[in-house]
Every structure is written in C-alpha cells, then in structure tokens.
Design a protein around this motif. Structure first.
Motif, mmCIF file in Angstrom:
data_model
loop_
_atom_site.group_PDB
_atom_site.id
_atom_site.type_symbol
_atom_site.label_atom_id
_atom_site.label_comp_id
_atom_site.label_asym_id
_atom_site.label_seq_id
_atom_site.Cartn_x
_atom_site.Cartn_y
_atom_site.Cartn_z
ATOM 1 N N ARG A 171 0.838 -1.202 0.000
ATOM 2 C CA ARG A 171 0.000 0.000 0.000
ATOM 3 C C ARG A 171 0.882 1.264 0.000
ATOM 4 N NH1 ARG A 171 -1.163 -3.586 3.730
ATOM 5 N NH2 ARG A 171 -3.134 -4.735 3.669
ATOM 6 N N LEU A 214 0.713 6.646 -8.955
ATOM 7 C CA LEU A 214 1.432 5.638 -8.168
ATOM 8 C C LEU A 214 0.637 4.343 -8.103
ATOM 9 C CD1 LEU A 214 3.794 4.821 -6.354
ATOM 10 C CD2 LEU A 214 2.624 5.930 -4.440
ATOM 11 N N ASP A 215 -0.653 4.447 -7.822
ATOM 12 C CA ASP A 215 -1.504 3.254 -7.796
ATOM 13 C C ASP A 215 -1.493 2.531 -9.139
ATOM 14 O OD1 ASP A 215 -2.379 3.231 -5.189
ATOM 15 O OD2 ASP A 215 -4.232 4.327 -5.577
ATOM 16 N N ARG A 273 0.727 4.003 -1.609
ATOM 17 C CA ARG A 273 -0.031 5.262 -1.610
ATOM 18 C C ARG A 273 -0.449 5.646 -0.198
ATOM 19 N NH1 ARG A 273 -5.472 6.816 -5.122
ATOM 20 N NH2 ARG A 273 -5.972 8.727 -3.980
ATOM 21 N N GLU A 274 -0.954 4.688 0.568
ATOM 22 C CA GLU A 274 -1.373 4.988 1.934
ATOM 23 C C GLU A 274 -0.194 5.468 2.769
ATOM 24 O OE1 GLU A 274 -3.688 1.872 3.720
ATOM 25 O OE2 GLU A 274 -4.710 1.433 1.827
ATOM 26 N N GLU A 280 0.583 9.112 1.730
ATOM 27 C CA GLU A 280 -0.430 10.020 2.274
ATOM 28 C C GLU A 280 -0.234 10.220 3.770
ATOM 29 O OE1 GLU A 280 -4.067 9.179 -0.910
ATOM 30 O OE2 GLU A 280 -3.939 7.992 0.934
ATOM 31 N N ARG A 325 8.228 2.843 -9.028
ATOM 32 C CA ARG A 325 7.431 3.498 -7.985
ATOM 33 C C ARG A 325 7.994 4.867 -7.619
ATOM 34 N NH1 ARG A 325 5.078 -1.334 -4.044
ATOM 35 N NH2 ARG A 325 4.537 -2.759 -5.737
ATOM 36 N N LEU A 351 6.120 8.496 -8.211
ATOM 37 C CA LEU A 351 5.974 9.449 -7.111
ATOM 38 C C LEU A 351 6.546 10.813 -7.470
ATOM 39 C CD1 LEU A 351 5.190 9.950 -4.133
ATOM 40 C CD2 LEU A 351 7.458 9.103 -3.501
ATOM 41 N N THR A 360 -0.837 12.475 -8.584
ATOM 42 C CA THR A 360 0.360 11.669 -8.348
ATOM 43 C C THR A 360 0.020 10.390 -7.601
ATOM 44 O OG1 THR A 360 1.802 13.613 -8.349
ATOM 45 C CG2 THR A 360 2.631 11.649 -7.231
ATOM 46 N N MET A 361 -0.898 10.469 -6.638
ATOM 47 C CA MET A 361 -1.300 9.267 -5.906
ATOM 48 C C MET A 361 -1.985 8.265 -6.845
ATOM 49 S SD MET A 361 -0.157 9.679 -2.855
ATOM 50 C CE MET A 361 1.202 10.422 -3.800
#
Length: 445
Positions: free
Chosen positions: A189, A234-235, A191-192, A195, A256, A260, A230-231
């Motif tokens: 994860r 990335l996903d 992205r998480e 964030e 990755r 980013l 951007t998120m």
C-alpha cells in the motif's frame, strides 16, 4: 510475535536475553553453521543462519535487553543494556511489536496490550509517544511504513505526537530515513504510506517536494490536483508491474519512485496564462533535476538516481505520438533514449494518463499499443537494444585517413544519426554516406 499472530510465515526469528553477546556468541556460532554475523555487536546483537534440508534459510538474531536513546543533537543512538524483558519491550516502537514468548515454557508476554491493537489495526507506542519519539525519532517513520505494510491506522495521540515532533526527524541519518522510505514504497500500500507521510508533516522535512504538489487551485485557474493525480499515478504504476517472469517484476522501486516524483517540477514551473489556463512548461526537465537533488540528499545509489531521473525527464516523450504517429526514426530514438528503462517508461506513461474522458483514454491506449507493436517489429528486424553506426571509430578513421580527434567524433555522431534515420543500410551505403558527409564538411569549411 506479530507475524505469528497474523499467521504470516517467517524464517527470521528474533530473541532477546539478559545475557551479553560474549555469553551467547559461542552457542550462536555453533548453531549457525551456514552463516554468522556480528555487525550489530555494538548494539548487543549477533546473528546466525542455517539451511534446512529443503534449502529454506532460517535466520536468528539475538539481542541483549536494551535501553537506547538519541541525545538531543546526535544522529546515532546511545546504547545501554537493560535488565528485564518487560523493560526491553517498553522500548519497542509500537505495542504490536512489544509482545514476546518466554522460552522454553512459551509464556505469552504482552504488557502493553499489543495483541488487542494488532486485532484492531492500531499503531500505538508502549510508552508516552512524545518520550518514545524523542528517544528514537525514526519510530515516526516506522509508523508511516507500517501504515503502508500492514494497513493499520495511527492512534490519535500517537499521530498528534508525530505532527508535533516532525523536526526531530532531522537528527536521524539520511540513510536510515531512506531505508524506511524504501520499505514503505515496496509495500502493498505505498499510496497509503505516502499520504500518511504527508498528512503527518514528516514529508515536509524528509521529502518536501511531495507536499509541495498540493498546489492551491482558485476558482479562476483550474487544473488537476497534482498531489491527488500523483497518488493515482502511483496506484496505476503498481498495478502495471508484472510477475517474476515479466519485464518489470513487482515490487519495482525504480518505477514506484518515478511515479511518485514524475510531476515534482510542476510547482516550480507553474505559470498562469490568459483565459484562466495554467501551464507547466519544461516541468519534466526541471523535475528530473529536482529528482537527482532529492535522491542524492537521501543517499540513494548513483545507478538508481540516474534511472529514476531519466524516467522523470522522459515521461512526456510519448504524448506527441497520439496526434501524429512517429516515423521509424523517431521510434528508434525513443527506444535508444529509454535504453533498459523502456518497459518502465511505457508503464509510467500509461499510468500518467488519468483523463476521465473515455474517448481520449482509448485513443491514448491504442496509440501506445501501436507504438509497442512497431517496436516489436523493428526489434525483429534490427538489434534495437544495441543501435550503433555500421562503421565504428577505427573504420571511420581508416576510410577518411584521420587521426583521433574532434572530426572523428562528429563523423561518428553523424553516422549514428544516419543509422537511426535510415535503419540498417549495409556497409556499402554507410561508406557512401560517410564520404558524402566528409566532402560536405570540406566544402563548408
């Protein structure tokens, strides 16, 4: 203990003991007949490894009970030995990591209710979070990493302490911060994790280019939220990674990182144009420069810095193909400039196309499919991975009667351009073109 309760297989076993390294070194060396290491001796840690009959490696690390902390201005923790298992567990980063089994009786030791936090997906420090993060500021980065790895959430008091102590992370070495970022990005994860890194304020200190993507968007100058975009990229990049037998096996740190950082040049290049439009001219080039600078500061290796910054610089390269398909010459140049990053560049480019206009999305996907098919066809007919002039430097000097010098370099570059423009033409045609170019140079002089 955490992995055992999560039913995760683990071949890495961690033990702690009241004994000092010199007391258990002999036992560990005898057990670990396939490997022994003592790099952590000054921290009270020794390790060993042995292989099972099926080839599986089992690694064991044994650490003396410890109580260590950072001085106010030190980048290295001061290590002192502790006296009890409970005391050792109290200095762990989070309650979910502060559980143990006593051996040989296998008594479960959980003084800080880590099992309950594990069941509820909560990250909480065993002691007051301000004291814990003051003792070891890197624990704040680990909190973000566990959000990405385990899908847990940070308990409010712990989250508040991180936000209020972000400056403390600056005393931790760049290498240790980098290692936590890498583990976060290689998780399930990422992205998480990014964030959480941004929401906590830690990114403002360790990776300020990322929160800078949260550009203010007023009612007159509208554009995509760059951070949100951007998120999504990335996903999408993670989803485009392949299996072990594919060209970009997951998890791929290079792809990755490029996803980013691909737009970090936008804040610096943003310009408000007439009619409420916003431009980001040359953000790819500026972003590549910023990427190199940030990755150097985080002590990434030179090869990775080169690859990620190259992807950032090239991530817009394909977009012109949608409106007007390239010549074979342009396709060859794209492959040559991407080099070994070709597969990653295509995935980054696909991931970066986040338009909600389905017609545009289909057009872009079809154009990329077409370009990739053309590359496959050219690879079948030509050695695109090693495009070189059909005459090397020695042959050029022999044909033109030249000694080594700048003219030979210019001739070589011309013949390389000729090869890219014309494809394989054969030695005789290459000789004709070399002589034609040389004659023309003489007439111009």
């Amino acid at each position: 203990m955490r992995d055992l309760l999560l039913h995760r297989p683990s071949h890495d076993l961690d033990f702690c003991t009241s004994a000092h390294p010199e007391d258990f070194e002999g036992i560990l060396r005898q057990w670990g007949h396939d490997g022994f290491w003592d790099m952590g001796r000054k921290f009270g840690t020794l390790g060993a490894m042995r292989r099972r009959p099926d080839g599986t490696e089992v690694k064991v690390e044994v650490t003396t009970y410890r109580s260590d902390a950072y001085e106010s201005d030190s980048r290295k923790p001061e290590v002192t030995y502790g006296r009890s298992l409970e005391g050792d567990l109290s200095r762990r980063d989070f309650t979910v990591n502060a559980m143990a089994l006593r051996v040989p009786d296998l008594t479960f030791v959980d003084p800080f209710h880590g099992a309950s936090d594990l069941a509820n997906g909560v990250l909480r420090t065993p002691i007051d979070p301000r004291r814990s993060f003051d003792d070891d500021p890197l624990r704040m980065m680990r909190a973000v990493r566990f959000v990405a790895q385990l899908g847990f959430h940070i308990e409010p008091e712990t989250a508040e302490a991180i936000t209020g102590m972000t400056d403390r992370i600056s005393i931790v070495s760049a290498e240790r911060v980098r290692d936590e970022l890498v583990k976060m990005l290689l998780s399930d994860r990422p992205r998480e994790g990014v964030e959480a890194l941004t929401d906590s304020g830690l990114a403002d200190v360790v990776f300020p280019e990322i929160p800078a993507l949260k550009l203010e968007i007023d009612e007159h100058h509208r554009h995509k939220d760059v951070f949100g975009h951007t998120m999504v990229v990335l996903d999408r990049a993670v989803a485009l990674e392949t299996g072990d037998d594919g060209p970009v096996p997951a998890p791929d740190l290079t792809l990755r990182l490029a996803a980013l950082m691909h737009d970090i040049g936008k804040p610096r290049t943003r310009r408000f144009e007439g009619g409420g439009k916003v431009s980001f001219h040359h953000h790819d080039v500026v972003g590549a420069q910023m990427t190199r600078k940030r990755m150097k500061a985080l002590r990434f290796d030179h090869h990775l810095i080169h690859d990620v910054s190259t992807l950032v610089e090239l991530h817009l390269r394909f977009h012109g193909y949608v409106d007007e398909p390239w010549t074979d010459s342009a396709v060859r140049r794209y492959v040559r400039d991407a080099g070994p990053l070709y597969e990653r560049l295509n995935r980054l480019t696909r991931a970066d196309t986040t338009t909600r206009n389905q017609r545009k999305a289909r057009m872009f996907s079809a154009a990329m499919d077409d370009m990739e098919s053309r590359v496959d066809a050219l690879r079948h007919d030509e050695n695109l991975a090693a495009i070189r002039p059909e005459l090397d430097g020695n042959e050029i000097m022999g044909v033109l009667g030249l000694a080594p010098g700048p003219v030979v370099g210019r001739a070589y570059r011309h013949m390389l351009d000729y090869r890219l423009d014309s494809g394989p033409v054969g030695r005789e045609n290459a000789l004709k073109e070399l002589r034609r170019w040389f004659d023309e140079q003489g007439r111009q002089e």
